[in-house]
Design an enzyme around this catalytic site. Structure first.
Site, PDB file in Angstrom:
ATOM      1  N   GLU A 198       0.846  -1.374   0.007  1.00 29.70           N
ATOM      2  CA  GLU A 198       0.174  -0.016  -0.048  1.00 29.70           C
ATOM      3  C   GLU A 198       0.985   1.318   0.162  1.00 29.70           C
ATOM      4  O   GLU A 198       0.614   2.273   0.699  1.00 29.70           O
ATOM      5  CB  GLU A 198      -0.860  -0.098   1.235  1.00 29.70           C
ATOM      6  CG  GLU A 198      -1.910  -1.144   1.117  1.00 29.70           C
ATOM      7  CD  GLU A 198      -2.683  -1.341   2.328  1.00 29.70           C
ATOM      8  OE1 GLU A 198      -2.641  -0.717   3.156  1.00 29.70           O
ATOM      9  OE2 GLU A 198      -3.518  -2.406   2.451  1.00 29.70           O
ATOM     10  N   ASN A 243       2.038  -4.760  -3.359  1.00 27.70           N
ATOM     11  CA  ASN A 243       0.913  -5.261  -2.808  1.00 27.70           C
ATOM     12  C   ASN A 243      -0.295  -4.317  -2.668  1.00 27.70           C
ATOM     13  O   ASN A 243       0.184  -3.237  -1.925  1.00 27.70           O
ATOM     14  CB  ASN A 243       0.813  -6.293  -1.636  1.00 27.70           C
ATOM     15  CG  ASN A 243      -0.305  -7.130  -1.317  1.00 27.70           C
ATOM     16  OD1 ASN A 243      -1.147  -7.804  -2.198  1.00 27.70           O
ATOM     17  ND2 ASN A 243      -0.922  -6.846  -0.343  1.00 27.70           N
ATOM     18  N   HIS A 279     -10.245  -6.503  -2.079  1.00 24.63           N
ATOM     19  CA  HIS A 279     -11.230  -6.059  -1.131  1.00 24.63           C
ATOM     20  C   HIS A 279     -12.086  -5.153  -1.955  1.00 24.63           C
ATOM     21  O   HIS A 279     -12.244  -4.069  -2.009  1.00 24.63           O
ATOM     22  CB  HIS A 279     -10.772  -5.189   0.213  1.00 24.63           C
ATOM     23  CG  HIS A 279      -9.608  -5.800   0.888  1.00 24.63           C
ATOM     24  ND1 HIS A 279      -9.990  -6.986   1.797  1.00 24.63           N
ATOM     25  CD2 HIS A 279      -8.346  -5.762   1.115  1.00 24.63           C
ATOM     26  CE1 HIS A 279      -9.042  -7.455   2.445  1.00 24.63           C
ATOM     27  NE2 HIS A 279      -7.878  -6.557   2.000  1.00 24.63           N
ATOM     28  N   GLU A 308      -6.058 -10.742  -0.938  1.00 23.81           N
ATOM     29  CA  GLU A 308      -6.804 -10.483   0.187  1.00 23.81           C
ATOM     30  C   GLU A 308      -8.338 -10.483  -0.027  1.00 23.81           C
ATOM     31  O   GLU A 308      -8.993  -9.700   0.270  1.00 23.81           O
ATOM     32  CB  GLU A 308      -6.385  -9.490   1.003  1.00 23.81           C
ATOM     33  CG  GLU A 308      -4.804  -9.127   1.293  1.00 23.81           C
ATOM     34  CD  GLU A 308      -4.530  -7.936   1.768  1.00 23.81           C
ATOM     35  OE1 GLU A 308      -5.264  -7.190   2.463  1.00 23.81           O
ATOM     36  OE2 GLU A 308      -3.377  -7.590   1.974  1.00 23.81           O
ATOM     37  N   ASP A 310     -12.251 -10.263  -0.265  1.00 24.61           N
ATOM     38  CA  ASP A 310     -13.402 -10.269   0.341  1.00 24.61           C
ATOM     39  C   ASP A 310     -14.368  -9.330  -0.261  1.00 24.61           C
ATOM     40  O   ASP A 310     -13.943  -8.549  -1.013  1.00 24.61           O
ATOM     41  CB  ASP A 310     -13.349 -10.146   1.877  1.00 24.61           C
ATOM     42  CG  ASP A 310     -12.542  -8.807   2.339  1.00 24.61           C
ATOM     43  OD1 ASP A 310     -12.591  -7.850   1.487  1.00 24.61           O
ATOM     44  OD2 ASP A 310     -12.162  -9.058   3.563  1.00 24.61           O
TER      45      ASP A 310
HETATM   46  O1  G3I Z   1      -3.706   0.084  17.396  1.00 19.85           O
HETATM   47  C1  G3I Z   1      -5.036   0.026  18.000  1.00 19.85           C
HETATM   48  C2  G3I Z   1      -5.209   0.296  19.496  1.00 19.85           C
HETATM   49  O2  G3I Z   1      -4.440   1.492  19.809  1.00 19.85           O
HETATM   50  C3  G3I Z   1      -6.463   0.546  19.794  1.00 19.85           C
HETATM   51  O3  G3I Z   1      -6.591   0.494  21.079  1.00 19.85           O
HETATM   52  C4  G3I Z   1      -7.442  -0.567  19.266  1.00 19.85           C
HETATM   53  C5  G3I Z   1      -8.832  -0.359  19.590  1.00 19.85           C
HETATM   54  O4  G3I Z   1      -9.495  -1.220  18.769  1.00 19.85           O
HETATM   55  O5  G3I Z   1      -7.240  -0.658  17.858  1.00 19.85           O
HETATM   56  C6  G3I Z   1      -5.731  -0.978  17.425  1.00 19.85           C
HETATM   57  O6  G3I Z   1      -5.830  -0.848  16.051  1.00 19.85           O
HETATM   58  C7  G3I Z   1      -6.162  -2.246  15.521  1.00 19.85           C
HETATM   59  C8  G3I Z   1      -5.207  -2.491  14.406  1.00 19.85           C
HETATM   60  O7  G3I Z   1      -5.723  -3.900  13.711  1.00 19.85           O
HETATM   61  C9  G3I Z   1      -3.910  -2.905  15.134  1.00 19.85           C
HETATM   62  O8  G3I Z   1      -3.634  -4.027  15.484  1.00 19.85           O
HETATM   63  C10 G3I Z   1      -7.592  -2.000  14.659  1.00 19.85           C
HETATM   64  O9  G3I Z   1      -8.838  -1.836  15.638  1.00 19.85           O
HETATM   65  C11 G3I Z   1      -7.881  -3.343  14.059  1.00 19.85           C
HETATM   66  O10 G3I Z   1      -8.968  -3.163  13.219  1.00 19.85           O
HETATM   67  C12 G3I Z   1      -6.616  -3.485  12.996  1.00 19.85           C
HETATM   68  O11 G3I Z   1      -7.174  -4.474  11.994  1.00 19.85           O
HETATM   69  C13 G3I Z   1      -6.133  -4.997  11.123  1.00 19.85           C
HETATM   70  C14 G3I Z   1      -6.087  -4.183   9.990  1.00 19.85           C
HETATM   71  O12 G3I Z   1      -5.497  -4.899   8.915  1.00 19.85           O
HETATM   72  C15 G3I Z   1      -5.339  -2.969  10.285  1.00 19.85           C
HETATM   73  O13 G3I Z   1      -5.039  -2.310   9.002  1.00 19.85           O
HETATM   74  C16 G3I Z   1      -7.005  -6.392  10.491  1.00 19.85           C
HETATM   75  O14 G3I Z   1      -7.021  -7.485  11.761  1.00 19.85           O
HETATM   76  C17 G3I Z   1      -6.412  -7.035   9.372  1.00 19.85           C
HETATM   77  O15 G3I Z   1      -7.381  -7.831   8.668  1.00 19.85           O
HETATM   78  C18 G3I Z   1      -6.404  -5.832   8.209  1.00 19.85           C
HETATM   79  O16 G3I Z   1      -5.672  -6.484   6.955  1.00 19.85           O
HETATM   80  C19 G3I Z   1      -5.416  -5.514   6.034  1.00 19.85           C
HETATM   81  C20 G3I Z   1      -4.187  -6.076   5.183  1.00 19.85           C
HETATM   82  O17 G3I Z   1      -3.097  -6.212   6.276  1.00 19.85           O
HETATM   83  C21 G3I Z   1      -3.618  -5.328   4.384  1.00 19.85           C
HETATM   84  N1  G3I Z   1      -4.597  -4.787   3.436  1.00 19.85           N
HETATM   85  C22 G3I Z   1      -6.025  -4.390   3.983  1.00 19.85           C
HETATM   86  C23 G3I Z   1      -6.473  -5.290   5.287  1.00 19.85           C
HETATM   87  C24 G3I Z   1      -7.773  -5.064   5.432  1.00 19.85           C
HETATM   88  O18 G3I Z   1      -7.539  -3.775   6.409  1.00 19.85           O
END
Ligand code: G3I
Length: 401
Positions: A198, A243, A279, A308, A310
């Site tokens: 990205e 990617n 996505h 990825e 969906d």
């Molecule tokens: O870091 C914060 C934390 O400070 C806070 O307390 C917490 C509260 O909900 O959120 C935390 O962030 C989370 C983040 O992961 C970091 O771990 C988000 O809520 C959470 O939604 C996020 O999810 C992941 C996301 O990438 C982050 O961008 C998903 O599990 C994951 O499936 C998703 O995957 C990405 C691919 O890596 C790249 N392409 C897009 C795809 C979908 O977004």
């Protein structure tokens, strides 16, 4: 189908604290039998034994058994990220049925969050390989390939890195060391890496994400080539990918990647492929130039992959997707898979998780969901059947050649 969807919606609603107790007993009655099943009887409950058609799996073999030779059908492995805040424990280590379906259906896996910097490199001098090691070990046992996700990204970086106030020289050393350590550890076991993820902005005039991406901001665009070179040194056999999302069709963003790929290749940088994430969202339509887009990268000599997948949409008030929505979703999954199968060097198609309850979508997009190929009890949705039929057809065609 509608009944199963309603059960799915009920399970999702049950996870909201206010209604949890009210519906938990009802849900337990409906799902208790399969949830409590032993691995052997779970097979029968899923229809894999071929006798119980409730689940629909029984009509055809699992996805991985239907792929044309050399093709990888994959899934993200649920854990970390949005899962961390949920009312269930991390899925991969704790959910046996999940692991069972993962092994049965897919011959490729991508750790969803477990190899991202915040997860694998939580402190400056600390790596935590436990969760990724467990995935790589089980993939080896289940004869699955592993895609590595990700080395250079603007998101999910640890605070020590983003707020560390490092000099450019230090940052370069940090990235190099990270790549050598992580790629080196899985040398020969992770066959493809998403090196740069990205790195372009959206819209009609995409630019490198210089503001958001610490590496591009502090070290300049030349760091992209360096990251690929370091990854190649760390594992000369791994295939190295760019990617991104919103680059499925021919559009300004995918063209920015096309031009970047040409430059990197001309400079002799070891880049081997491009991943389009897939996505999709009903409101933006399906771009039927996807195959042409994959083909133009193929013509450059690059591998392509759909990484990825969906397909999300706004759910009706009752949270239950309509049959029309499910049919459209199935079409879109099928069209993406067909686009890939029709391009020689597109040998891998990965869905971004299953079942719906483990999907990232509802956590990011209010009112949207049902984006994956399986209901919450792991029974297949029409989208699953669409992938199954498309793979079966491709396999037959492949055999005829
Ligand atoms: O870091 C914060 C934390 O400070 C806070 O307390 C917490 C509260 O909900 O959120 C935390 O962030 C989370 C983040 O992961 C970091 O771990 C988000 O809520 C959470 O939604 C996020 O999810 C992941 C996301 O990438 C982050 O961008 C998903 O599990 C994951 O499936 C998703 O995957 C990405 C691919 O890596 C790249 N392409 C897009 C795809 C979908 O977004």
């Amino acid at each position: 189908m509608r009944r199963r969807a309603q059960r799915n919606a009920m399970i999702s609603r049950a996870r909201r604290p206010g209604v949890y107790l009210a519906v938990v007993a009802m849900v337990l009655t409906m799902v208790a039998a399969p949830a409590a099943a032993s691995p052997a009887s779970a097979d029968a409950a899923h229809g894999w034994a071929g006798h119980d058609h409730r689940a629909g799996h029984g009509k055809r073999a699992p996805l991985r058994r239907l792929v044309p030779k050399g093709f990888r059908i994959g899934s993200a492995v649920a854990g970390g990220g949005h899962h961390a805040d949920q009312d269930y424990p991390p899925p991969f280590p704790n959910d046996r049925r999940y692991r069972h379906v993962l092994a049965k259906e897919f011959n490729s896996v991508t750790p969803e969050n477990q190899l991202k910097w915040e997860f694998v490199h939580p402190e400056r001098h600390t790596y935590d390989f436990g969760p990724a090691d467990a995935i790589v070990r089980s993939a080896r046992r289940d004869h699955q390939a592993v895609r590595g996700h990700v080395l250079m990204w603007h998101s999910q970086n640890p605070a020590w890195l983003e707020e560390g106030d490092f000099t450019p020289r230090e940052l370069r050393r940090i990235l190099r060391e990270h790549i050598f350590t992580v790629v080196g550890r899985y040398r020969g076991r992770i066959h493809q890496w998403e090196v740069a993820n990205e790195i372009f902005t959206d819209g009609d005039d995409p630019e490198l994400r210089t503001d958001q991406n610490i590496w591009l901001r502090e070290l300049g665009p030349g760091i992209i080539a360096d990251a690929f070179r370091w990854a190649h040194q760390a594992d000369p056999n791994a295939k190295l990918f760019l990617n991104d999302y919103a680059i499925e069709g021919v559009n300004p963003k995918s063209t920015a990647y096309y031009e970047l790929a040409q430059e990197l290749l001309a400079d002799g940088v070891p880049i081997h492929g491009i991943g389009v994430q897939g996505h999709l969202d009903f409101q933006y339509g399906f771009d039927h130039s996807m195959q042409d887009n994959l083909q133009r990268f193929d013509d450059l000599g690059l591998a392509t992959a759909v990484t990825e997948v969906d397909v999300r949409f706004f759910l009706p008030e009752d949270g239950v997707p309509t049959d029309e929505q499910l049919a459209q979703q199935a079409d879109w999954y099928r069209w993406m898979l067909e686009a890939c199968l029709n391009v020689d060097g597109c040998r891998s198609f990965t869905v971004w998780g299953f079942p719906d309850r483990y999907s990232w979508v509802p956590h990011f997009f209010e009112g949207q969901g049902a984006a994956t190929i399986m209901w919450d009890d792991f029974t297949p949705k029409p989208a699953y059947h669409a992938l199954q039929a498309t793979l079966a057809d491709a396999r037959k065609a492949h055999r005829r050649h």
